[in-house]
Design a protein around this motif. Structure first.
Motif, PDB file in Angstrom:
ATOM      1  N   THR A  99       0.834  -1.209   0.000  1.00  0.00           N
ATOM      2  CA  THR A  99       0.000   0.000   0.000  1.00  0.00           C
ATOM      3  C   THR A  99       0.864   1.253   0.000  1.00  0.00           C
ATOM      4  O   THR A  99       0.628   2.193  -0.772  1.00  0.00           O
ATOM      5  N   GLY A 100       1.880   1.282   0.870  1.00  0.00           N
ATOM      6  CA  GLY A 100       2.778   2.435   0.931  1.00  0.00           C
ATOM      7  C   GLY A 100       3.476   2.700  -0.382  1.00  0.00           C
ATOM      8  O   GLY A 100       3.614   3.853  -0.818  1.00  0.00           O
ATOM      9  N   MET A 101       3.912   1.639  -1.035  1.00  0.00           N
ATOM     10  CA  MET A 101       4.605   1.786  -2.329  1.00  0.00           C
ATOM     11  C   MET A 101       3.658   2.323  -3.401  1.00  0.00           C
ATOM     12  O   MET A 101       4.037   3.188  -4.200  1.00  0.00           O
ATOM     13  N   LEU A 102       2.437   1.834  -3.414  1.00  0.00           N
ATOM     14  CA  LEU A 102       1.479   2.272  -4.432  1.00  0.00           C
ATOM     15  C   LEU A 102       1.083   3.738  -4.221  1.00  0.00           C
ATOM     16  O   LEU A 102       0.950   4.498  -5.192  1.00  0.00           O
ATOM     17  N   LEU A 103       0.894   4.151  -2.952  1.00  0.00           N
ATOM     18  CA  LEU A 103       0.563   5.554  -2.670  1.00  0.00           C
ATOM     19  C   LEU A 103       1.711   6.472  -3.091  1.00  0.00           C
ATOM     20  O   LEU A 103       1.479   7.539  -3.678  1.00  0.00           O
ATOM     21  N   THR A 126      10.483   6.191 -13.182  1.00  0.00           N
ATOM     22  CA  THR A 126       9.214   5.909 -12.499  1.00  0.00           C
ATOM     23  C   THR A 126       8.545   4.678 -13.097  1.00  0.00           C
ATOM     24  O   THR A 126       7.989   3.842 -12.369  1.00  0.00           O
ATOM     25  N   GLY A 127       8.605   4.562 -14.408  1.00  0.00           N
ATOM     26  CA  GLY A 127       8.024   3.396 -15.082  1.00  0.00           C
ATOM     27  C   GLY A 127       8.710   2.105 -14.692  1.00  0.00           C
ATOM     28  O   GLY A 127       8.050   1.081 -14.431  1.00  0.00           O
ATOM     29  N   ILE A 128      10.055   2.135 -14.628  1.00  0.00           N
ATOM     30  CA  ILE A 128      10.804   0.930 -14.244  1.00  0.00           C
ATOM     31  C   ILE A 128      10.484   0.536 -12.802  1.00  0.00           C
ATOM     32  O   ILE A 128      10.195  -0.628 -12.508  1.00  0.00           O
ATOM     33  N   ILE A 134       4.838  -3.481  -9.174  1.00  0.00           N
ATOM     34  CA  ILE A 134       3.581  -4.139  -9.576  1.00  0.00           C
ATOM     35  C   ILE A 134       3.822  -5.620  -9.876  1.00  0.00           C
ATOM     36  O   ILE A 134       2.992  -6.485  -9.524  1.00  0.00           O
ATOM     37  N   TYR A 135       4.970  -5.940 -10.490  1.00  0.00           N
ATOM     38  CA  TYR A 135       5.312  -7.344 -10.758  1.00  0.00           C
ATOM     39  C   TYR A 135       5.455  -8.118  -9.445  1.00  0.00           C
ATOM     40  O   TYR A 135       4.946  -9.252  -9.307  1.00  0.00           O
ATOM     41  N   THR A 136       6.112  -7.495  -8.468  1.00  0.00           N
ATOM     42  CA  THR A 136       6.286  -8.141  -7.151  1.00  0.00           C
ATOM     43  C   THR A 136       4.938  -8.330  -6.459  1.00  0.00           C
ATOM     44  O   THR A 136       4.668  -9.391  -5.876  1.00  0.00           O
ATOM     45  N   MET A 137       4.069  -7.308  -6.522  1.00  0.00           N
ATOM     46  CA  MET A 137       2.740  -7.420  -5.912  1.00  0.00           C
ATOM     47  C   MET A 137       1.927  -8.523  -6.574  1.00  0.00           C
ATOM     48  O   MET A 137       1.211  -9.269  -5.891  1.00  0.00           O
TER      49      MET A 137
END
Length: 519
Positions: A99-103, A126-128, A134-137
């Protein structure tokens, strides 16, 4: 100063990464690299006035230090609970980190999107970083956990649009990420547990925090909308304010708590507060300290009226409250942490309620509170709200609230983790206070690019080491297991961060010290 602040944050991130060394710590490193670059875009937007909302002036964006707090807290919580074999809270730590990473990514994408011309290199970074996270999630979270993370993001987006519009110049982008991200996560947890009552039958003190935070936020939003249509400074508005507060408290918050804890909240609270003789002594002692704090406020205001109307409280005078807070929290941490937990929640609710009374000028005390508190304003209170005293309370309380009790069967974590509940006392109550007092009175050698002094920082580190020694003497539950070098490094890093950050140190420093001690 921004580069040194970033270097200190990278040191914390790499220290946690070296201890944990898994896919989430690698994601934290990737997030830190992209946040470092995006931070300069935010700073440029703030300087040119191109940000979407009005943010607090005289400070940088603070994106990097704020972006790493929630992810790192989740990572170290996951690791501690994994070591204790508590699978539920290990998964909870993963959700917190994700959640913290996505925010943080959302805030980065927002900055990149409104920067003109479009910064190509920063977009690629930012894209990388986003792709790695997102891949890890995708390979770590279940479907229900992904939905939970997206729910928090959705709440954060709407809450940010509402509160940043209503409260201009109250936050930097980093502070908004921390405060609104935390409120969004709490609101989502409350909704989730309310819908699943069987899971909600846990420790009642946890639910008091969730309901109190959500309750005061909803109360503020309700009265903000209401006072658009009527003058808040009249006696009719005052009567309506107190009547609606009682209705919302007794008609919404109390039934909500009853559903969660399956008993009458008021009876449970009274029984909890007066359960032992120790709690009664602590409550009497805290009442005396609260009266002392009020006495300081009245005395300083009487002094202002006799000297000059433009008189402002000095740094040393404001630090009186830090000493009072330390005197409040240390006995609670030693003798009864559960009582301290509940008392801090109630105190937060009272502080925010009084700020509503002051902000809306509710009769009969609204204008009086404005006059009394204006003496203690500093450059960080540039918006319509006065938040520094609330940040002080949060900085002292968050390590107590966020302590993973379920992953510490004996009530304490091994090694340096035993000091986690004391993070606020050490970082803010001792370190920040001593640095300010000695730096402003005896400091001569200034850190490059800042107003903070070398003498203040060194004295703060020394004072925190003495405080740790005193905690070892008076708190028998603390056993550091020879982790003294890690504690010294953690205290030194956080003290240096205090010297270089322009963010609210009362909020940021305890969280970073907690992360280091939990790692």
């Amino acid at each position: 100063p921004v580069l040194v602040e970033s270097l200190l944050v990278f040191t914390v991130v790499l220290s946690v990464h070296a201890v944990v060394w898994d896919r989430f710590s690698w994601c934290a490193v990737a997030l830190a690299v992209q946040a470092f670059y995006v931070q300069f875009k935010w700073d440029r937007l703030l300087q040119l006035g191109g940000a979407v909302f009005q943010f607090r002036g005289a400070a940088n964006s603070g994106l990097l230090p704020a972006s790493m707090v929630i992810p790192l807290l989740g990572v170290v919580m996951k690791e501690r609970c994994r070591a204790a074999g508590i699978v539920y809270f290990e998964r909870f730590g993963i959700v917190v980190a994700s959640t913290g990473m996505l925010l943080a990514l959302f805030l980065s994408v927002l900055a990149v999107g409104i920067t003109k011309p479009v910064p190509t290199n920063t977009c690629i970074l930012t894209g990388i970083a986003g792709s790695v996270i997102i891949y890890t999630m995708k390979h770590s979270l279940t479907v229900s956990e992904v939905i939970e993370v997206l729910e928090v993001l959705l709440i954060f987006v709407y809450l940010s649009m509402i509160l940043l519009y209503l409260l201009p110049r109250c936050f930097t982008p980093g502070e908004a990420l921390l405060v609104l991200g935390g409120v969004s996560f709490v609101l989502n947890q409350l909704i989730k547990r309310s819908l699943n009552v069987i899971e909600g039958r846990g420790d009642p003190i946890d639910f008091f925090l969730l309901v109190a935070v959500v309750g005061v936020v909803l109360l503020g939003l309700f009265f903000t909308v209401l006072f658009i249509f009527m003058d808040s400074g009249t006696w009719i508005s005052s009567m309506f304010f107190h009547m609606m507060t009682a209705v919302l408290g007794l008609g919404v918050i109390m039934p909500w708590l009853y559903r969660l804890i399956q008993r009458n909240p008021l009876f449970w609270l009274l029984q909890f507060l007066f359960q032992t003789q120790t709690r009664l002594y602590l409550l009497v002692y805290w009442t005396f300290l609260a009266a002392s704090a009020c006495g300081v406020v009245f005395y300083q205001n009487a002094k202002r009226s006799s000297e000059s109307k433009k008189h402002q409280a000095s740094t040393i005078t404001r630090k009186y409250f830090h000493f009072i807070v330390v005197a409040t929290y240390v006995p609670g941490l030693i003798y009864d942490r559960q009582l301290l937990y509940i008392a801090a929640v109630l105190c937060l609710a009272v502080f925010i309620f009084l700020e509503y009374v002051r902000y809306f000028r509710i009769k009969p005390f609204g204008q009086t509170l404005r006059h009394l508190l204006s003496l203690f304003l500093d450059e960080r209170d540039s918006g319509p709200l006065i938040l520094t005293h609330i940040y002080l309370l949060l900085g002292m309380s968050l390590p107590v609230w966020l302590f993973p009790r379920s992953c510490a069967p004996k009530g304490t974590l091994p090694g340096a983790g035993a000091l986690v509940p004391y993070s606020g006392v050490l970082a803010v109550g001792v370190g920040d206070t001593i640095a300010s007092v000695f730096g402003s009175t005896m400091g001569e050698i200034k850190w490059p690019g800042t107003k903070k002094t070398f003498e203040g920082t060194m004295t703060a580190i020394f004072a925190q080491i003495i405080a740790v020694a005193l905690i070892l003497i008076f708190d028998s539950s603390v056993n550091l297991n020879s982790s003294y070098a890690w504690i010294l490094a953690s205290v030194s890093l956080v003290s240096l961060l205090e010297a270089y950050t322009t963010q609210i140190d009362n909020l940021l420093l305890p969280l970073y010290l907690q992360i280091m001690l939990m790692a």
